[in-house]
Write a protein that holds these residues in place. Structure first.
Motif, short mmCIF file in Angstrom:
data_model
loop_
_atom_site.label_atom_id
_atom_site.label_comp_id
_atom_site.label_asym_id
_atom_site.label_seq_id
_atom_site.Cartn_x
_atom_site.Cartn_y
_atom_site.Cartn_z
N PRO A 1 1.04 -1.15 -0.14
CA PRO A 1 0.11 0.06 -0.04
C PRO A 1 1.09 1.60 0.74
O PRO A 1 0.43 2.08 -0.75
CB PRO A 1 -0.68 -0.32 1.48
CG PRO A 1 -0.63 -1.86 1.44
CD PRO A 1 0.24 -2.25 0.80
N GLY A 2 2.17 1.37 0.67
CA GLY A 2 2.55 2.61 1.00
C GLY A 2 3.57 2.89 -0.52
O GLY A 2 3.88 4.46 -0.83
N GLU A 3 3.68 2.15 -1.13
CA GLU A 3 4.30 2.38 -2.60
C GLU A 3 3.51 2.63 -4.10
O GLU A 3 3.84 3.12 -5.05
CB GLU A 3 4.40 0.87 -3.18
CG GLU A 3 5.93 0.40 -1.92
CD GLU A 3 7.02 -0.54 -2.33
OE1 GLU A 3 6.55 -1.61 -3.42
OE2 GLU A 3 7.33 -1.52 -1.47
N ALA A 4 2.11 2.27 -3.59
CA ALA A 4 0.78 2.59 -4.46
C ALA A 4 0.98 4.01 -5.26
O ALA A 4 0.97 4.62 -4.87
CB ALA A 4 -0.32 1.90 -4.22
N ASP A 5 0.65 4.28 -6.35
CA ASP A 5 0.59 4.93 -7.61
C ASP A 5 0.39 4.93 -8.74
O ASP A 5 0.56 4.25 -9.42
CB ASP A 5 1.77 5.96 -7.44
CG ASP A 5 1.83 7.53 -8.04
OD1 ASP A 5 1.21 7.36 -8.46
OD2 ASP A 5 2.99 8.32 -8.45
N GLU B 1 1.75 6.32 -11.90
CA GLU B 1 2.94 5.05 -12.26
C GLU B 1 2.60 3.41 -12.68
O GLU B 1 3.46 2.37 -12.88
CB GLU B 1 4.35 4.96 -10.86
CG GLU B 1 4.83 6.89 -10.62
CD GLU B 1 5.41 6.50 -10.22
OE1 GLU B 1 6.13 5.89 -9.81
OE2 GLU B 1 5.68 7.47 -9.79
N GLY B 2 1.01 3.35 -12.75
CA GLY B 2 0.43 1.88 -12.83
C GLY B 2 1.17 0.91 -11.86
O GLY B 2 1.49 -0.15 -12.22
N LYS B 3 1.18 1.78 -10.43
CA LYS B 3 1.48 0.40 -9.63
C LYS B 3 0.39 0.16 -8.29
O LYS B 3 -0.32 2.13 -7.84
CB LYS B 3 2.50 1.27 -8.15
CG LYS B 3 4.16 1.93 -9.70
CD LYS B 3 4.76 1.66 -8.24
CE LYS B 3 5.76 1.44 -9.07
NZ LYS B 3 7.48 2.56 -8.64
#
Length: 62
Positions: free
Chosen positions: A6-10, A13-15
């Motif tokens: 979750p902390g890396e989701a963007d 950026e397709g995350k």
């Protein structure tokens, strides 16, 4: 798209977080398998898994 914690989701950026409904639905799928979902606007979308890789092989790409 890449599944991430979750902390890396963007989304820009397709995350996608593994804790979102779409992220969770993708877990366990093999290359070539798909999921369908209906967006808030009523349109039907399909995601097809192209490749699956362990994080150690491609960094954060799953």
């Amino acid at each position: 798209m890449t599944l991430v914690f979750p902390g890396e989701a963007d989304i820009a950026e397709g995350k996608i977080s593994i804790l979102t409904p779409i992220g969770a639905a993708l877990i366990g799928l093999k290359a070539g398998q798909s999921i369908d979902w209906t967006a808030r606007d009523g349109r039907l979308h399909r995601l097809t898994v192209e490749t699956v890789a362990a994080p150690a092989e491609l960094g954060q790409v799953l």
